[in-house]
Design a protein around this motif. Structure first.
Motif, PDB file in Angstrom:
ATOM      1  N   PRO A 101       0.829  -1.213   0.000  1.00  0.00           N
ATOM      2  CA  PRO A 101       0.000   0.000   0.000  1.00  0.00           C
ATOM      3  C   PRO A 101       0.857   1.254   0.000  1.00  0.00           C
ATOM      4  O   PRO A 101       2.052   1.205   0.251  1.00  0.00           O
ATOM      5  CB  PRO A 101      -0.773  -0.118   1.320  1.00  0.00           C
ATOM      6  CG  PRO A 101       0.170  -0.853   2.214  1.00  0.00           C
ATOM      7  CD  PRO A 101       0.912  -1.824   1.325  1.00  0.00           C
ATOM      8  N   PHE A 102       0.223   2.376  -0.308  1.00  0.00           N
ATOM      9  CA  PHE A 102       0.895   3.656  -0.113  1.00  0.00           C
ATOM     10  C   PHE A 102       1.104   3.852   1.381  1.00  0.00           C
ATOM     11  O   PHE A 102       0.212   3.625   2.181  1.00  0.00           O
ATOM     12  CB  PHE A 102       0.047   4.800  -0.654  1.00  0.00           C
ATOM     13  CG  PHE A 102      -0.176   4.726  -2.131  1.00  0.00           C
ATOM     14  CD1 PHE A 102       0.878   4.853  -2.997  1.00  0.00           C
ATOM     15  CD2 PHE A 102      -1.444   4.537  -2.636  1.00  0.00           C
ATOM     16  CE1 PHE A 102       0.679   4.802  -4.360  1.00  0.00           C
ATOM     17  CE2 PHE A 102      -1.657   4.483  -3.994  1.00  0.00           C
ATOM     18  CZ  PHE A 102      -0.594   4.610  -4.857  1.00  0.00           C
ATOM     19  N   ILE A 103       2.294   4.291   1.770  1.00  0.00           N
ATOM     20  CA  ILE A 103       2.630   4.444   3.182  1.00  0.00           C
ATOM     21  C   ILE A 103       2.806   5.921   3.503  1.00  0.00           C
ATOM     22  O   ILE A 103       3.489   6.647   2.781  1.00  0.00           O
ATOM     23  CB  ILE A 103       3.932   3.688   3.529  1.00  0.00           C
ATOM     24  CG1 ILE A 103       3.791   2.200   3.175  1.00  0.00           C
ATOM     25  CG2 ILE A 103       4.283   3.860   4.988  1.00  0.00           C
ATOM     26  CD1 ILE A 103       2.722   1.482   3.956  1.00  0.00           C
ATOM     27  N   VAL A 542      -4.235  12.891   0.930  1.00  0.00           N
ATOM     28  CA  VAL A 542      -4.736  13.147  -0.412  1.00  0.00           C
ATOM     29  C   VAL A 542      -5.641  11.991  -0.807  1.00  0.00           C
ATOM     30  O   VAL A 542      -5.318  10.830  -0.559  1.00  0.00           O
ATOM     31  CB  VAL A 542      -3.570  13.276  -1.418  1.00  0.00           C
ATOM     32  CG1 VAL A 542      -4.076  13.353  -2.847  1.00  0.00           C
ATOM     33  CG2 VAL A 542      -2.742  14.506  -1.084  1.00  0.00           C
ATOM     34  N   LYS A 543      -6.774  12.303  -1.390  1.00  0.00           N
ATOM     35  CA  LYS A 543      -7.685  11.277  -1.881  1.00  0.00           C
ATOM     36  C   LYS A 543      -7.631  11.271  -3.408  1.00  0.00           C
ATOM     37  O   LYS A 543      -7.702  12.314  -4.051  1.00  0.00           O
ATOM     38  CB  LYS A 543      -9.113  11.526  -1.395  1.00  0.00           C
ATOM     39  CG  LYS A 543      -9.342  11.187   0.070  1.00  0.00           C
ATOM     40  CD  LYS A 543     -10.814  11.328   0.440  1.00  0.00           C
ATOM     41  CE  LYS A 543     -11.085  10.771   1.835  1.00  0.00           C
ATOM     42  NZ  LYS A 543     -10.455  11.553   2.896  1.00  0.00           N
ATOM     43  N   ILE A 544      -7.530  10.074  -3.964  1.00  0.00           N
ATOM     44  CA  ILE A 544      -7.527   9.893  -5.403  1.00  0.00           C
ATOM     45  C   ILE A 544      -8.865   9.272  -5.786  1.00  0.00           C
ATOM     46  O   ILE A 544      -9.107   8.088  -5.541  1.00  0.00           O
ATOM     47  CB  ILE A 544      -6.365   8.995  -5.868  1.00  0.00           C
ATOM     48  CG1 ILE A 544      -5.034   9.498  -5.315  1.00  0.00           C
ATOM     49  CG2 ILE A 544      -6.335   8.915  -7.386  1.00  0.00           C
ATOM     50  CD1 ILE A 544      -4.639  10.866  -5.783  1.00  0.00           C
ATOM     51  N   PHE A 545      -9.754  10.082  -6.341  1.00  0.00           N
ATOM     52  CA  PHE A 545     -11.040   9.585  -6.817  1.00  0.00           C
ATOM     53  C   PHE A 545     -10.867   9.082  -8.247  1.00  0.00           C
ATOM     54  O   PHE A 545     -10.116   9.670  -9.034  1.00  0.00           O
ATOM     55  CB  PHE A 545     -12.088  10.701  -6.792  1.00  0.00           C
ATOM     56  CG  PHE A 545     -12.526  11.102  -5.413  1.00  0.00           C
ATOM     57  CD1 PHE A 545     -13.699  10.596  -4.864  1.00  0.00           C
ATOM     58  CD2 PHE A 545     -11.766  11.980  -4.658  1.00  0.00           C
ATOM     59  CE1 PHE A 545     -14.103  10.968  -3.591  1.00  0.00           C
ATOM     60  CE2 PHE A 545     -12.158  12.358  -3.381  1.00  0.00           C
ATOM     61  CZ  PHE A 545     -13.340  11.842  -2.850  1.00  0.00           C
ATOM     62  N   MET A 564      -3.651   8.509  -0.074  1.00  0.00           N
ATOM     63  CA  MET A 564      -2.198   8.409  -0.146  1.00  0.00           C
ATOM     64  C   MET A 564      -1.601   9.604   0.588  1.00  0.00           C
ATOM     65  O   MET A 564      -2.307  10.570   0.913  1.00  0.00           O
ATOM     66  CB  MET A 564      -1.718   8.362  -1.598  1.00  0.00           C
ATOM     67  CG  MET A 564      -1.925   9.627  -2.375  1.00  0.00           C
ATOM     68  SD  MET A 564      -1.585   9.462  -4.159  1.00  0.00           S
ATOM     69  CE  MET A 564      -0.117   8.496  -4.183  1.00  0.00           C
ATOM     70  N   SER A 565      -0.302   9.529   0.839  1.00  0.00           N
ATOM     71  CA  SER A 565       0.356  10.599   1.581  1.00  0.00           C
ATOM     72  C   SER A 565       0.636  11.790   0.677  1.00  0.00           C
ATOM     73  O   SER A 565       0.680  11.686  -0.546  1.00  0.00           O
ATOM     74  CB  SER A 565       1.680  10.094   2.166  1.00  0.00           C
ATOM     75  OG  SER A 565       2.617   9.874   1.130  1.00  0.00           O
ATOM     76  N   HIS A 566       0.845  12.950   1.302  1.00  0.00           N
ATOM     77  CA  HIS A 566       1.205  14.140   0.538  1.00  0.00           C
ATOM     78  C   HIS A 566       2.540  13.946  -0.170  1.00  0.00           C
ATOM     79  O   HIS A 566       2.764  14.511  -1.240  1.00  0.00           O
ATOM     80  CB  HIS A 566       1.286  15.356   1.464  1.00  0.00           C
ATOM     81  CG  HIS A 566      -0.047  15.796   1.984  1.00  0.00           C
ATOM     82  ND1 HIS A 566      -0.942  16.505   1.228  1.00  0.00           N
ATOM     83  CD2 HIS A 566      -0.639  15.609   3.196  1.00  0.00           C
ATOM     84  CE1 HIS A 566      -2.030  16.752   1.940  1.00  0.00           C
ATOM     85  NE2 HIS A 566      -1.874  16.230   3.136  1.00  0.00           N
ATOM     86  N   GLU A 567       3.428  13.161   0.407  1.00  0.00           N
ATOM     87  CA  GLU A 567       4.741  12.958  -0.195  1.00  0.00           C
ATOM     88  C   GLU A 567       4.655  12.193  -1.512  1.00  0.00           C
ATOM     89  O   GLU A 567       5.505  12.339  -2.390  1.00  0.00           O
ATOM     90  CB  GLU A 567       5.670  12.204   0.774  1.00  0.00           C
ATOM     91  CG  GLU A 567       6.013  12.969   2.034  1.00  0.00           C
ATOM     92  CD  GLU A 567       4.852  13.021   3.010  1.00  0.00           C
ATOM     93  OE1 GLU A 567       4.479  14.145   3.396  1.00  0.00           O
ATOM     94  OE2 GLU A 567       4.307  11.964   3.368  1.00  0.00           O
TER      95      GLU A 567
END
Length: 621
Positions: A101-103, A542-545, A564-567
């Protein structure tokens, strides 16, 4: 004062996250020699990985924010590309497993970053306001573009290549394909002349004398096939209607629409309206998805089959931009101007109207197979078939509730929340005499108190623009579109170069999984479609729709998104801005090779990116 959770830009959201985490100047000690070595990290500074940092697919809309920004922090909404910090990312030990997953990493700020500040700015390229001169300065370290990915004008500098130059399997631009499909639909009119002379202004009638122009879209035979092979329900999928002696009637039964019953209604003079042909017929799905890519708005359709010498609907206006494509037979149309300025470009469709309240038509024509008729929302219309032939046409619709007014309905409430939280003027009490000088009974009076009240309201309305989250409101529009939108229709070149078909599979003969594939740092990737995702920044991430997991039935699924994280967000931004070109995984603007691969794998496994070529088989045998 109650706390608020406003919409934020990427820069604002990251700043708010840092404030909520309590990262201050007194929390990190600096050890940097003259050669610029990285500061040492103490064991106490390393955060333990949390199970809550893993990303999950959420199917019930946007969840509430977990943290609230300090109300005193001054938020800015710039028009330049979202900015991300150049920070030291701590390496957390992770067990590598499929579906990484995104961390969300812990960030250690540099001392040099903490010592930098930026001045508050006002205005943007399109006249948007970022904030007042009273805004507090923001740590400049949070405003550095990662890896210098943007030049001074805000243009992305990543190395990207066209699909043709690397002989990629997929080279088409979905947005350009959408433009071409729209141009085909309205030919021989040009797109430029259509939007200049007709769009939202007046009807357009195209007489083609080419009966087969739209023949591959739909037909009466296809409708019959759908009735026999699909489970069609009254009201949900099909309406049976009639209009006679000034009265419109709907004859829908309850439950499944059996073909013999439906055709019996038709033989008795009833019209049939198939409400969502894209659900059942691939060419209509393809047409609507391409148009959706062009209009950046949901595109729907209805199919209307009318027996000879009948009318199925009363005069009315609709709340959509309508394109009528005549497929078979003939139909006589009358189109009328909106009756008043208040009924131009309406927000909602009208009720059934009577013949004596619609006036004289501005267009009186007969559509034959291959012809097109366009009229804006608000134009009243009715139609009847000739006595000797049936009619079937498809109405393509778009721009339903997609106006400036709807945008402001999202923007202004959030602007008021921000202004109330940050500006004392909005929290001051109303004048003692405001009820004596304002109101309907006082509307014709001119008193000093009334004049002062209206002057103050005007001042506050102008001041309100300083707090308006222009981009965040647009992102909410984009997120809503991802819920409304049809999913992309994928071709074989898309599937073989993505998770949708390529990759691991079970081999019955060998009794094991074969065709193991992996992304490499030099793998060229791009988004699977130009408008398949929308990135929305919030306080805690951040949300990715996306619309990839939608079905062809409108709103059958809940909104699809992951966090996902801002990074990691700049990687998604890079893919959005470089489309339709390809970039390599190693050039994604994220710090660290492991992080680049994590982001790329996460997007790959969700089917949102496609490789330029089928991935190499890594099986040992």
């Amino acid at each position: 004062m109650s706390s608020v959770t406003p919409l934020l830009s990427a820069r604002e959201a990251y700043t708010a996250q840092e404030e909520a985490q309590g990262i201050g100047k007194d929390k990190v000690k600096k050890k940097i020699n003259d050669k610029g070595k990285k500061p040492a990290v103490s064991a106490s500074q390393v955060a333990e990985p949390s199970s809550t940092s893993e990303v999950q697919i959420i199917k019930n809309g946007a969840a509430g924010s977990k943290t609230e920004a300090d109300a005193s922090s001054k938020r800015k909404q710039g028009m330049e590309p979202p900015l991300v910090p150049q920070k030291k990312v701590k390496k957390l030990k992770q067990k590598k497993s499929p579906g990484t997953p995104f961390i969300v990493k812990d960030i250690e700020p540099d001392q040099s970053d903490r010592d930098k500040t930026s001045d508050s700015q006002r205005g943007g390229g399109s006249g948007d306001h970022e904030g007042s001169d009273e805004c507090e300065s923001v740590d400049e370290g949070f405003s550095l573009r990662l890896s210098d990915s943007y030049d001074s004008s805000g243009t992305l500098k990543l190395d990207s290549v066209s699909g043709e130059s690397i002989r990629a399997a997929g080279v088409l631009d979905s947005r350009e394909e959408g433009r071409k499909v729209f141009q085909w639909m309205i030919a021989p009119h040009s797109e430029a002349s259509f939007f200049r002379d007709y769009w939202e202004k007046k009807p357009l009638y195209l007489k083609r004398n080419t009966p087969d122009y739209y023949k591959n879209l739909f037909s009466t035979s296809i409708l019959d096939k759908i009735l026999h092979e699909e489970k069609i329900h009254y009201t949900k999928n099909l309406d049976v209607t009639s209009y006679s002696e000034g009265k419109r009637q709907t004859h829908n039964l309850v439950g499944q629409a059996h073909p013999s019953v439906v055709w019996d209604y038709y033989n008795n003079g009833c019209s049939l309206r198939l409400l969502n042909p894209q659900t059942f017929h691939r060419p209509v799905w393809k047409l609507l998805y391409n148009l959706q890519e062009h209009f950046n708005s949901f595109c729907g359709a209805n199919v209307y089959l009318t027996p000879p010498g009948t009318q199925g609907f009363a005069p009315h206006w609709d709340d959509i931009e309508a394109f009528l494509l005549q497929l078979e037979g003939r139909k006589h149309w009358k189109v009328y101007k909106p009756r008043s300025e208040e009924e131009e470009l309406p927000e909602f469709s009208s009720e059934n109207l009577s013949q004596d309240e619609i006036g004289e038509p501005v267009l009186d024509i007969t559509l034959e197979a291959g012809d097109l008729l366009y009229f804006p929302r608000g134009y009243i219309h009715q139609a009847v078939t000739d006595e000797d032939v049936h009619s079937i046409h498809i109405t393509v619709s778009t721009y339903q509730r997609n106006s400036w007014g709807q945008y402001l309905q999202k923007l202004l409430p959030r602007a008021v929340d921000l202004a109330m939280a940050e500006d004392l003027e909005f929290r001051k009490g109303l004048p003692l005499d405001h009820l004596r000088v304002m109101g309907v009974v006082n509307s014709d009076m001119e008193t000093p108190g009334r004049s002062a009240f209206l002057s103050k309201v005007k001042e506050l309305m102008e001041r309100l623009l300083l707090y308006a989250p222009f981009d965040a409101a647009a992102d909410q529009f984009g997120a809503n579109l991802m819920h409304d939108a049809l999913p992309p229709l994928l071709g074989p070149e898309d599937k073989m170069c993505s998770v949708h078909s390529g990759g691991e599979r079970w081999c019955k003969k060998k009794q094991k999984v074969i065709n193991r594939v992996e992304l490499d740092p030099d793998t060229y990737i791009r988004l699977i479609r130009g408008n398949v995702i929308r990135m929305v920044a919030e306080e805690d991430g951040v949300k990715i729709f996306h619309c990839l997991e939608n079905t062809r039935e409108y709103h059958q699924e809940d909104p699809q998104f992951f966090e996902m994280s801002h990074e990691h967000a700049p990687a998604v931004e890079a893919l959005i801005h470089t489309y339709p070109k390809y970039i390599t995984v190693e050039t994604l603007p994220v710090e660290g090779d492991d992080e680049k691969m994590t982001v790329a794998r996460g997007l790959w496994e969700r089917g949102l990116v496609v490789a330029a070529h089928p991935l190499e088989n890594r099986d040992d045998d």
